[in-house]
Every structure is written in C-alpha cells, then in structure tokens.
Design an enzyme around this catalytic site. Structure first.
Site, PDB file in Angstrom:
ATOM      1  N   GLU A 121      10.112   1.112  10.301  1.00  6.34           N
ATOM      2  CA  GLU A 121      11.039   2.223  10.053  1.00  6.34           C
ATOM      3  C   GLU A 121      10.266   3.490  10.366  1.00  6.34           C
ATOM      4  O   GLU A 121       9.395   3.875   9.597  1.00  6.34           O
ATOM      5  CB  GLU A 121      11.471   2.252   8.586  1.00  6.34           C
ATOM      6  N   LYS A 146       0.840  -1.209   0.000  1.00  7.85           N
ATOM      7  CA  LYS A 146       0.000   0.000   0.000  1.00  7.85           C
ATOM      8  C   LYS A 146       0.870   1.251   0.000  1.00  7.85           C
ATOM      9  O   LYS A 146       1.507   1.587   0.999  1.00  7.85           O
ATOM     10  CB  LYS A 146      -0.916   0.046   1.223  1.00  7.85           C
ATOM     11  N   GLU A 203       9.771  15.636  15.692  1.00  2.24           N
ATOM     12  CA  GLU A 203      10.106  15.574  14.266  1.00  2.24           C
ATOM     13  C   GLU A 203       9.219  16.549  13.489  1.00  2.24           C
ATOM     14  O   GLU A 203       7.998  16.443  13.536  1.00  2.24           O
ATOM     15  CB  GLU A 203       9.871  14.148  13.756  1.00  2.24           C
ATOM     16  N   CYS A 238      13.195  10.881   7.076  1.00  4.03           N
ATOM     17  CA  CYS A 238      13.286  10.404   8.457  1.00  4.03           C
ATOM     18  C   CYS A 238      14.711  10.555   8.987  1.00  4.03           C
ATOM     19  O   CYS A 238      14.919  10.705  10.172  1.00  4.03           O
ATOM     20  CB  CYS A 238      12.861   8.953   8.506  1.00  4.03           C
TER      21      CYS A 238
HETATM   22  P1  NAD Z   1       2.033   8.023   8.345  1.00  4.85           P
HETATM   23  O1  NAD Z   1       2.410   7.106   9.429  1.00  4.85           O
HETATM   24  O2  NAD Z   1       0.891   8.922   8.523  1.00  4.85           O
HETATM   25  O3  NAD Z   1       1.722   7.216   6.999  1.00  4.85           O
HETATM   26  C1  NAD Z   1       2.595   6.273   6.447  1.00  4.85           C
HETATM   27  C2  NAD Z   1       1.790   5.223   5.738  1.00  4.85           C
HETATM   28  O4  NAD Z   1       0.966   4.555   6.686  1.00  4.85           O
HETATM   29  C3  NAD Z   1       0.832   5.752   4.679  1.00  4.85           C
HETATM   30  O5  NAD Z   1       0.774   4.830   3.605  1.00  4.85           O
HETATM   31  C4  NAD Z   1      -0.504   5.770   5.410  1.00  4.85           C
HETATM   32  O6  NAD Z   1      -1.603   5.651   4.540  1.00  4.85           O
HETATM   33  C5  NAD Z   1      -0.386   4.558   6.271  1.00  4.85           C
HETATM   34  N1  NAD Z   1      -1.228   4.546   7.474  1.00  4.85           N
HETATM   35  C6  NAD Z   1      -1.769   5.592   8.141  1.00  4.85           C
HETATM   36  N2  NAD Z   1      -2.507   5.160   9.186  1.00  4.85           N
HETATM   37  C7  NAD Z   1      -2.423   3.811   9.191  1.00  4.85           C
HETATM   38  C8  NAD Z   1      -2.938   2.787  10.034  1.00  4.85           C
HETATM   39  N3  NAD Z   1      -3.710   3.062  11.088  1.00  4.85           N
HETATM   40  N4  NAD Z   1      -2.626   1.502   9.759  1.00  4.85           N
HETATM   41  C9  NAD Z   1      -1.838   1.199   8.720  1.00  4.85           C
HETATM   42  N5  NAD Z   1      -1.333   2.122   7.875  1.00  4.85           N
HETATM   43  C10 NAD Z   1      -1.607   3.420   8.104  1.00  4.85           C
HETATM   44  O7  NAD Z   1       3.354   8.793   8.025  1.00  4.85           O
HETATM   45  P2  NAD Z   1       3.538   9.975   7.018  1.00  4.85           P
HETATM   46  O8  NAD Z   1       3.190  11.248   7.675  1.00  4.85           O
HETATM   47  O9  NAD Z   1       2.876   9.658   5.731  1.00  4.85           O
HETATM   48  O10 NAD Z   1       5.117   9.853   6.752  1.00  4.85           O
HETATM   49  C11 NAD Z   1       6.004  10.598   7.455  1.00  4.85           C
HETATM   50  C12 NAD Z   1       6.600   9.793   8.593  1.00  4.85           C
HETATM   51  O11 NAD Z   1       7.299   8.667   8.085  1.00  4.85           O
HETATM   52  C13 NAD Z   1       7.631  10.564   9.382  1.00  4.85           C
HETATM   53  O12 NAD Z   1       7.459  10.348  10.750  1.00  4.85           O
HETATM   54  C14 NAD Z   1       8.945   9.955   8.940  1.00  4.85           C
HETATM   55  O13 NAD Z   1       9.997  10.066   9.838  1.00  4.85           O
HETATM   56  C15 NAD Z   1       8.583   8.560   8.703  1.00  4.85           C
HETATM   57  N6  NAD Z   1       9.554   7.943   7.819  1.00  4.85           N
HETATM   58  C16 NAD Z   1      10.409   7.000   8.332  1.00  4.85           C
HETATM   59  C17 NAD Z   1      11.373   6.434   7.522  1.00  4.85           C
HETATM   60  C18 NAD Z   1      12.337   5.399   8.033  1.00  4.85           C
HETATM   61  O14 NAD Z   1      12.906   4.686   7.219  1.00  4.85           O
HETATM   62  N7  NAD Z   1      12.539   5.258   9.316  1.00  4.85           N
HETATM   63  C19 NAD Z   1      11.472   6.814   6.205  1.00  4.85           C
HETATM   64  C20 NAD Z   1      10.601   7.787   5.738  1.00  4.85           C
HETATM   65  C21 NAD Z   1       9.631   8.327   6.553  1.00  4.85           C
END
Ligand code: NAD
Length: 491
Positions: A247, A172, A382, A281
């Site tokens: 991650e 997804k 963050e 991230c």
């Molecule tokens: P998010 O957690 O809101 O969304 C990430 C993904 O999860 C999206 O596809 C979203 O649709 C899905 N999602 C949302 N709610 C969900 C649920 N209840 N169950 C399952 N899936 C769900 O994050 P974001 O705001 O889109 O992305 C930014 C975040 O991602 C930041 O905190 C960043 O640090 C982190 N990030 C981490 C890494 C890493 O490798 N550690 C890399 C990139 C981004």
C-alpha cells in the site's frame, strides 16, 4: 517512560540495549524511550512466531474469531487511553482519535473476528469420479511494516485479517510512532492471543524493516509506506520469493464538476485534504475544479481552510494538529518553494503558523496552491501534508486526462449530480477507490488499495482474507476408473 519490544509474549529490551525517544510533535519534547529492534531481535521474533504457528493455525477458526472479538471489546474499554496515546505520539486531533481512529480499529478487529469462521474454500465440479476442493491455508509467519500516519488503525488493518486467517506476525511500527501498537500488544495478551502469535518490534526501517523483508523465515511481507521503500521491499523479498502486498503513495484527484452541490463539495474537499494534516495516502491532494465554478469554489474553500483551528492535539477544540515530525514538516514546507519556482500561486498558507504556542511544534498552515500545469511537480509528487494543488479543467475529457495523469492510482473522488458522468468516471479513473459525492470513506468490509505506483494487493473485506491465505487444491479419486497409463500384464 520506557517501552520495550514485545516478543514471545514478553516485553523485553533490544539485545543491543538500544533505545530511541519518541517525541510529542506539539512541542518536540520526548514522551518515552522506546527499545529499537536490531536484526538479532527480529530473529527472535520470527522464531517465536514460527513456534506459535502450528497451534494458532490449527485452532478452530471460531475460537480465533472469539479472541479477536474480545480484543475489539478491550479496545473499546481502553478507548480514551488509546486515543490520547495516538494523539500524543502522532499529532492527530483528539476529537479525530476518539471519533475515528479508535472506533475504526475496534471495528476492524470485530469484522475479522466475525470473518474468521466464514471464509472458506470451494468444491469444484471436475471430471466424473473425482472430488476436487480447495483449502484456504494461512501463509505462515507474516512480516508487517507500517508508517507513522495512522499507526493504530493501520496495525489493525494488517493484523486483524492475518490473525483471522491463522497466520502469526512480526509487526514493525514506524520508529517515530510505536506507542499504540505496544499498548495493543498488551490488550492482545489480555484477550487471550497466545504468546508468540503477535510480536511487535519497533525499530529503524533500514535495519529491522529491511531485515523483515529479507528474512528467510518470513513467508509474506505486507507493507504500507512510500513508493520508494515499497520498491526496496520487493527487491529484498526476492531471496525466498515472499508474497508481497504493498500500500504505497498517492496523489488523489478530487474533481468538482459545474453541477456539484458546492456546499457539500467545499466541505468534503477540505476534509479530503486537511484531515490528519494531509498525512494520508488517499488525501484528495489534487483539487480539480471545472472552470465555470472555479472562482466561487476556491473563494469558499479558501475561507474555510483559513478558519480551521490549529492547536494542541490534546485540546478537544483542535481541528488540525501538528505534522508528525519536524523533518516531515520541513519537507512539506519545501514544496511552497517548489510551487513558486514553477510559477505556482500560493493562495493560502505555505508557512508555519506564527502563534507563539505553536512555535515549538511541527505545524503547517492549511496550504492551497494554484499550479500552472498539471504536469508541474506540485501536481505530480506526493507532498503528504496539508497542501492541496488546485487545477482547472473545461470539460469531462480534460478532467479525465488530468485525473489519470500521474503514476499513482489510489484514492479519487468526484462531485456531480449527473448520474451517467459519475459512473463513467468511476469506470475510467485509474484508481483503487472512487468516492462519488463524498471522499475518504473507509470500512472494514470494503477493499482498500491501489494500482500503478500506489501498489498492489487489498486490505479489508474478503480480499484481505484472500491476501493472507494461499489456496491448496485437493483431488480425491472417489470412484473414477482410470485405465492404466502403462498397461502391463498383471504380475
Ligand atoms: P516510509 O516508506 O519511509 O516508512 C514506512 C515504514 O517502512 C516505516 O515503518 C519505516 O520504518 C519502514 N521502512 C523504511 N525503510 C525501510 C526498508 N528499507 N525496508 C523495510 N522497511 C522500511 O514511509 P513514511 O514516510 O513513513 O510514510 C509515508 C508514506 O506512506 C507516504 O508515501 C504515504 O502515501 C504512504 N502511505 C500509504 C498508504 C496506503 O495505504 N497506500 C497509507 C498510508 C501511508
């Protein structure tokens, strides 16, 4: 333009007929309508992945590898289209999509294509008379959920090792950046990945994402995204005790010591935070300066930040594009207020640019904030934007205390010419990755991931293959003479 889900080798509408537009963050105009998967669509995707699993997992590993190598070639042959799609959907400057996202994606599939037939079990010297060996078996159907900041690259980091190891996938992408993963689905079919092996289901996190985490037919969920969502995924995965890989967020310390090469450190520190508009991230979002060089460094750093060219991501001269959504831009801008409330000083930016051609987009100026304390919110939370918090320190002990003074532990960096100090900090930093006299290097062979609230598990390298396999231990009695446990006269 209309995009569908990819299930069982076919592009199909969502059963509910639901769609959502994906927007160009440069001006917030719609690019395409995308089908949004619901629970019933996820069920179909899981069923397709389950049907495809026996054949894919038993195929000779070298044959799986060959398909991934072909996919890498196809990505290169379609590089310009992929780069433009990624820039249009996410706001990445096209020069970065061309130079980084697409080549790194191809490199990832190529690396794991080569890995497929080189990752192996072991024979273990056990007691006499027995042969003991391990099988590295695929986990089964894996659910993968990725965010919007590097959609093309992150789908490859997850799908390439999973496929090399013989798993089948329900992926997804984030609901606001689905376009490159749907293009990759097309290329996967062309490369010869059999139908059902990879299923792509754009959809809302709270609906499709949540259901993937809960689904009893999914054996593992691998997630990249925020720490809060990661915790929800752990809870949702408990039903069938899925393997979980996370991650999550970060608040990377980027430490500049008094003996650093300042020219390299200024440039590298700007890249550490401003690449991809800070939506990374691993961003070096806490810039920690030794007090002896702090003033000079900050002056040079601020001059450089102010000179970064903001603009339409499709313009080859653009160095910084818009953030990926208006909602996210507003969240990032709200941190200027947070900084001010806690006595922080905004040295640069903290606002949307005034240029008329950027007015409709999700732009934020490169922002530099001096915090009063490393415990302030802007030094702890963050922000995930072009927003760097500057802190100063007087010696190594204080630098380490500040650097390790968050709940996160993902990327970290330090700039110094002192070898002992460099390796001492590499040892002592609470982080999954440390860059010395550099920042933000990634390579498909080098493990990527975090500790603490930044998650667990590793992507890339041999570690990723370990994550996408489970170990079976096989005992063979070759010639062991075992006295009976329950001696009885022969019948
Ligand atoms: P998010 O957690 O809101 O969304 C990430 C993904 O999860 C999206 O596809 C979203 O649709 C899905 N999602 C949302 N709610 C969900 C649920 N209840 N169950 C399952 N899936 C769900 O994050 P974001 O705001 O889109 O992305 C930014 C975040 O991602 C930041 O905190 C960043 O640090 C982190 N990030 C981490 C890494 C890493 O490798 N550690 C890399 C990139 C981004």
């Amino acid at each position: 333009m209309r995009h569908q889900l990819f299930i069982g080798g076919q592009f199909v509408d969502a059963l509910s007929g639901e769609t959502q537009p994906t927007l160009n963050p440069h001006d917030n105009t719609p690019i395409a309508d995308v089908a949004m998967a619901g629970r019933a669509d996820v069920d179909l995707a899981v069923a397709a992945a389950q049907r495809a699993f026996p054949k894919w997992s038993r195929m000779a590993a070298a044959d799986r590898g060959r398909i991934l190598l072909k996919l890498a070639d196809l990505i290169e042959a379609n590089a310009e289209e992929l780069a433009r799609l990624e820039s249009l959907d996410t706001g990445h400057p096209i020069k970065d999509s061309r130079a980084l996202d697409v080549p790194r994606t191809a490199a990832c599939y190529r690396y794991f294509g080569g890995m497929a037939d080189k990752f192996q079990g072991e024979t273990i010297p056990v007691e006499a008379g027995f042969l003991n060996y391990t099988l590295r078996e695929p986990v089964g159907v894996v659910g993968q959920v990725v965010p919007w900041n590097f959609p093309l690259m992150f789908t490859s980091w997850k799908m390439a090792p999973a496929l090399a190891a013989g798993n089948t996938i329900v992926m997804k992408p984030a609901e606001i950046t689905p376009l490159t993963s749907l293009k990759i689905a097309e290329l996967m079919a062309e490369a010869g990945i059999p139908e059902g092996v990879v299923n792509i289901v754009p959809g809302l996190g709270s609906v499709a994402g949540q259901y993937i985490a809960e689904h009893p037919g999914i054996a593992k969920v691998a997630f990249t995204g925020s720490t809060a969502t990661g915790k929800r995924i752990v809870q949702a995965s408990a039903g069938n005790l899925k393997k979980v890989q996370l991650e999550l967020g970060g608040k990377g310390p980027n430490i500049v010591f008094e003996d650093a090469n300042l020219t390299a450190a200024v440039n590298g520190s700007a890249w550490a935070i401003f690449h991809n508009q800070g939506q990374a991230c691993i961003a070096g979002s806490r810039l920690m300066l030794h007090s002896a060089i702090a003033d000079e460094f900050l002056e040079r750093f601020t001059t450089l930040a102010r000179s970064i060219r903001l603009g339409n991501p499709l313009d080859a001269a653009t160095e910084m594009g818009p953030l990926t959504s208006a909602l996210h831009r507003d969240r990032v801008l709200s941190y200027a207020q947070v900084a001010a409330e806690q006595g922080g000083e905004i040295v640069a930016g903290g606002r949307a640019p005034v240029a008329a051609e950027l007015a409709r987009g999700c732009y934020v100026e490169p922002t530099i904030v001096k915090a009063r304390s490393w415990r302030d919110r802007v030094a702890q939370e963050e922000v995930f934007g072009p927003f760097v918090t500057v802190l100063t320190f007087k010696d190594d002990a204080e630098a380490l205390e500040i650097a390790n003074g968050t709940d996160y532990g993902l990327g970290s960096g330090l700039w110094t010419s002192n070898l002992q100090r460099a390796h001492r900090f590499a040892r002592d930093l609470h982080a999954g990755m440390v860059w010395i006299n550099s920042y933000k290097r990634v390579n498909p062979g080098s493990p990527f991931g975090g500790v603490g609230q930044s998650g667990y598990g590793r992507e890339m390298g041999f570690d990723a293959m370990r994550e996408y396999t489970q170990v079976k231990s096989v005992w063979v009695n070759v010639d062991a003479q075992i006295p009976p446990w329950y001696p009885r006269p022969a019948a």
